[in-house]
Design an enzyme around this catalytic site. Structure first.
Site, mmCIF file in Angstrom:
data_model
loop_
_atom_site.group_PDB
_atom_site.id
_atom_site.type_symbol
_atom_site.label_atom_id
_atom_site.label_comp_id
_atom_site.label_asym_id
_atom_site.label_seq_id
_atom_site.Cartn_x
_atom_site.Cartn_y
_atom_site.Cartn_z
ATOM 1 C CB SER A 20 -0.868 0.051 1.269
ATOM 2 O OG SER A 20 -1.788 -1.001 1.298
ATOM 3 C CG ASP A 65 -16.388 1.169 5.913
ATOM 4 O OD1 ASP A 65 -16.338 2.212 5.228
ATOM 5 O OD2 ASP A 65 -16.943 0.127 5.530
ATOM 6 C CB ALA A 96 -14.091 1.866 -8.686
ATOM 7 C CE1 TYR A 156 -7.172 5.043 -11.536
ATOM 8 C CE2 TYR A 156 -8.000 7.258 -11.880
ATOM 9 C CZ TYR A 156 -7.427 6.312 -11.058
ATOM 10 O OH TYR A 156 -7.106 6.642 -9.766
ATOM 11 C CE LYS A 163 -7.739 8.367 -6.896
ATOM 12 N NZ LYS A 163 -7.655 8.222 -5.429
ATOM 13 C CB ILE A 192 2.582 2.499 -7.384
ATOM 14 C CG1 ILE A 192 3.434 3.763 -7.542
ATOM 15 C CG2 ILE A 192 3.203 1.555 -6.362
ATOM 16 C CD1 ILE A 192 3.454 4.666 -6.314
ATOM 17 C CB SER A 196 -6.132 -0.142 -5.282
ATOM 18 O OG SER A 196 -6.690 -0.183 -4.008
HETATM 19 P P1 NAP Z 1 -4.320 -0.159 -1.604
HETATM 20 O O1 NAP Z 1 -3.133 -0.672 -0.926
HETATM 21 O O2 NAP Z 1 -5.336 -1.157 -2.068
HETATM 22 O O3 NAP Z 1 -5.005 0.962 -0.703
HETATM 23 C C1 NAP Z 1 -6.368 1.328 -0.810
HETATM 24 C C2 NAP Z 1 -6.899 1.392 0.591
HETATM 25 O O4 NAP Z 1 -8.233 1.905 0.611
HETATM 26 C C3 NAP Z 1 -6.952 0.011 1.262
HETATM 27 O O5 NAP Z 1 -6.325 0.090 2.518
HETATM 28 C C4 NAP Z 1 -8.444 -0.215 1.421
HETATM 29 O O6 NAP Z 1 -8.772 -1.046 2.501
HETATM 30 C C5 NAP Z 1 -8.890 1.201 1.659
HETATM 31 N N1 NAP Z 1 -10.347 1.348 1.607
HETATM 32 C C6 NAP Z 1 -11.193 1.045 0.594
HETATM 33 N N2 NAP Z 1 -12.460 1.298 0.973
HETATM 34 C C7 NAP Z 1 -12.404 1.769 2.257
HETATM 35 C C8 NAP Z 1 -13.370 2.190 3.200
HETATM 36 N N3 NAP Z 1 -14.680 2.192 2.921
HETATM 37 N N4 NAP Z 1 -12.945 2.616 4.430
HETATM 38 C C9 NAP Z 1 -11.638 2.602 4.755
HETATM 39 N N5 NAP Z 1 -10.669 2.194 3.900
HETATM 40 C C10 NAP Z 1 -11.060 1.786 2.670
HETATM 41 O O7 NAP Z 1 -3.918 0.649 -2.948
HETATM 42 P P2 NAP Z 1 -3.051 1.968 -3.174
HETATM 43 O O8 NAP Z 1 -2.677 1.918 -4.613
HETATM 44 O O9 NAP Z 1 -2.018 2.105 -2.138
HETATM 45 O O10 NAP Z 1 -4.138 3.118 -3.036
HETATM 46 C C11 NAP Z 1 -4.035 4.201 -2.110
HETATM 47 C C12 NAP Z 1 -4.476 5.502 -2.757
HETATM 48 O O11 NAP Z 1 -3.511 5.863 -3.749
HETATM 49 C C13 NAP Z 1 -5.818 5.435 -3.464
HETATM 50 O O12 NAP Z 1 -6.504 6.650 -3.276
HETATM 51 C C14 NAP Z 1 -5.404 5.295 -4.920
HETATM 52 O O13 NAP Z 1 -6.406 5.738 -5.820
HETATM 53 C C15 NAP Z 1 -4.207 6.230 -4.927
HETATM 54 N N6 NAP Z 1 -3.304 6.099 -6.077
HETATM 55 C C16 NAP Z 1 -2.804 4.884 -6.410
HETATM 56 C C17 NAP Z 1 -1.964 4.774 -7.518
HETATM 57 C C18 NAP Z 1 -1.417 3.424 -7.942
HETATM 58 O O14 NAP Z 1 -0.995 3.307 -9.099
HETATM 59 N N7 NAP Z 1 -1.380 2.442 -7.075
HETATM 60 C C19 NAP Z 1 -1.627 5.915 -8.259
HETATM 61 C C20 NAP Z 1 -2.153 7.156 -7.877
HETATM 62 C C21 NAP Z 1 -3.004 7.230 -6.783
HETATM 63 P P3 NAP Z 1 -9.177 -2.590 2.200
HETATM 64 O O15 NAP Z 1 -8.051 -3.203 1.446
HETATM 65 O O16 NAP Z 1 -9.392 -3.136 3.561
HETATM 66 O O17 NAP Z 1 -10.430 -2.539 1.383
#
Ligand code: NAP
Length: 258
Positions: A20, A65, A96, A156, A163, A192, A196
């Protein structure tokens, strides 16, 4: 080198596992001397996040949550007992339906649209409303966004629209909370590999396409995003609010890359 977050208490929402982005941010915050509180979403994640929190020497791990107002309320009351003030909050949360990240955008369902908006954009507003009263010495609220908010990135889809709402919310919140010395910013990270992003169809092709043409000719390291989050949470970022800071190897400036 002095620690940039020494004496500050930080709450990081969105650690699911060690891949994460929130985990990298939490690690960097601890490295810089912050006292850390993590949250997890429901029993399913509790054990994993507690183990990660122990590695990070977090002071507490709390359930939340963000779509459940009673859980946000409970989080606030537990935080009040734990620390007189919160100085930094990181919102690293999005969701999503997988179907909406693969089929044509025009087929997005109303329910899928509302779900993505509620979890990924509205939650920043409810987190800000719930936690800002605890940020009595001012502080910083940082969220994570992506270029799909302003440009079309294949698949996306509904998350790009969420976003866009998130980035607009950053600006309105920055305006509201500035008089309380609370700064609100987003980091727009390059793609990254995380749990997600694996849900987005053809995500590995996006990684390859970015690395091929981004000015730095490589993908984004989550540690780079984490260091930008440290900057925003620290006093070095004291003049920055309402901003979207790109940490993406420079990909966002590319028009046509060959
Ligand atoms: P990640 O590890 O899957 O993190 C997403 C987090 O959101 C998880 O901890 C998930 O928890 C949590 N979540 C979802 N629904 C929730 C809720 N109702 N209440 C509380 N927590 C909730 O993926 P990540 O890539 O690090 O994403 C983190 C952020 O970075 C997101 O906003 C994503 O859009 C953004 N981002 C990611 C990228 C990329 O390429 N990875 C690029 C730009 C921006 P659970 O797993 O328990 O559901």
């Amino acid at each position: 080198m002095p620690e940039l977050l020494s004496g500050k208490t930080a709450l990081v929402l969105g650690v699911a596992n060690k891949w994460s982005i929130a985990y990298s941010i939490a690690s960097a915050f601890v490295r810089e001397g912050a006292s850390l509180v993590l949250t997890y979403q429901g029993e399913r994640q509790r054990e994993t996040v507690e183990e990660l929190a122990a590695d990070l020497k977090a002071t507490r791990v709390l359930n939340c949550d963000v779509t459940k107002p009673d859980e946000l309320e409970q989080l606030v009351s537990e935080l009040k007992q734990l620390s007189p003030t919160i100085d930094a909050v990181v919102h690293s949360i999005a969701f999503a339906n997988k179907d909406d990240l693969s089929r044509p955008f025009v087929e997005t369902s109303r329910d899928g649209y509302l779900l993505a908006q509620e979890v990924s954009a509205y939650s920043l507003i409810s987190v800000a409303r719930a936690l800002s009263p605890l940020m009595t010495a001012g502080g910083s609220l940082t969220t994570l966004t992506y270029l799909g908010s302003t440009r079309v990135v294949q698949n996306y889809n509904v998350m790009g629209v969420a976003k866009a709402a998130l980035e607009a919310s950053v600006r309105y919140l920055a305006s509201d909370l500035g008089s309380s010395k609370i700064r609100v910013n987003a980091i727009s990270a390059g793609p990254i590999k995380t749990a997600s992003s694996r849900g987005i169809k053809d995500f590995s092709k996006v990684l390859d396409a970015v690395a091929a043409v981004a000015p730095l000719r490589r993908n984004t390291d989550p540690a780079e995003v984490a260091d930008a989050a440290v900057f925003l949470a620290s006093d070095l970022g004291r003049g920055v609010t309402g901003n979207v800071l790109f940490v993406d190897s420079g990909f966002q400036i590319v028009g046509i890359g060959l």
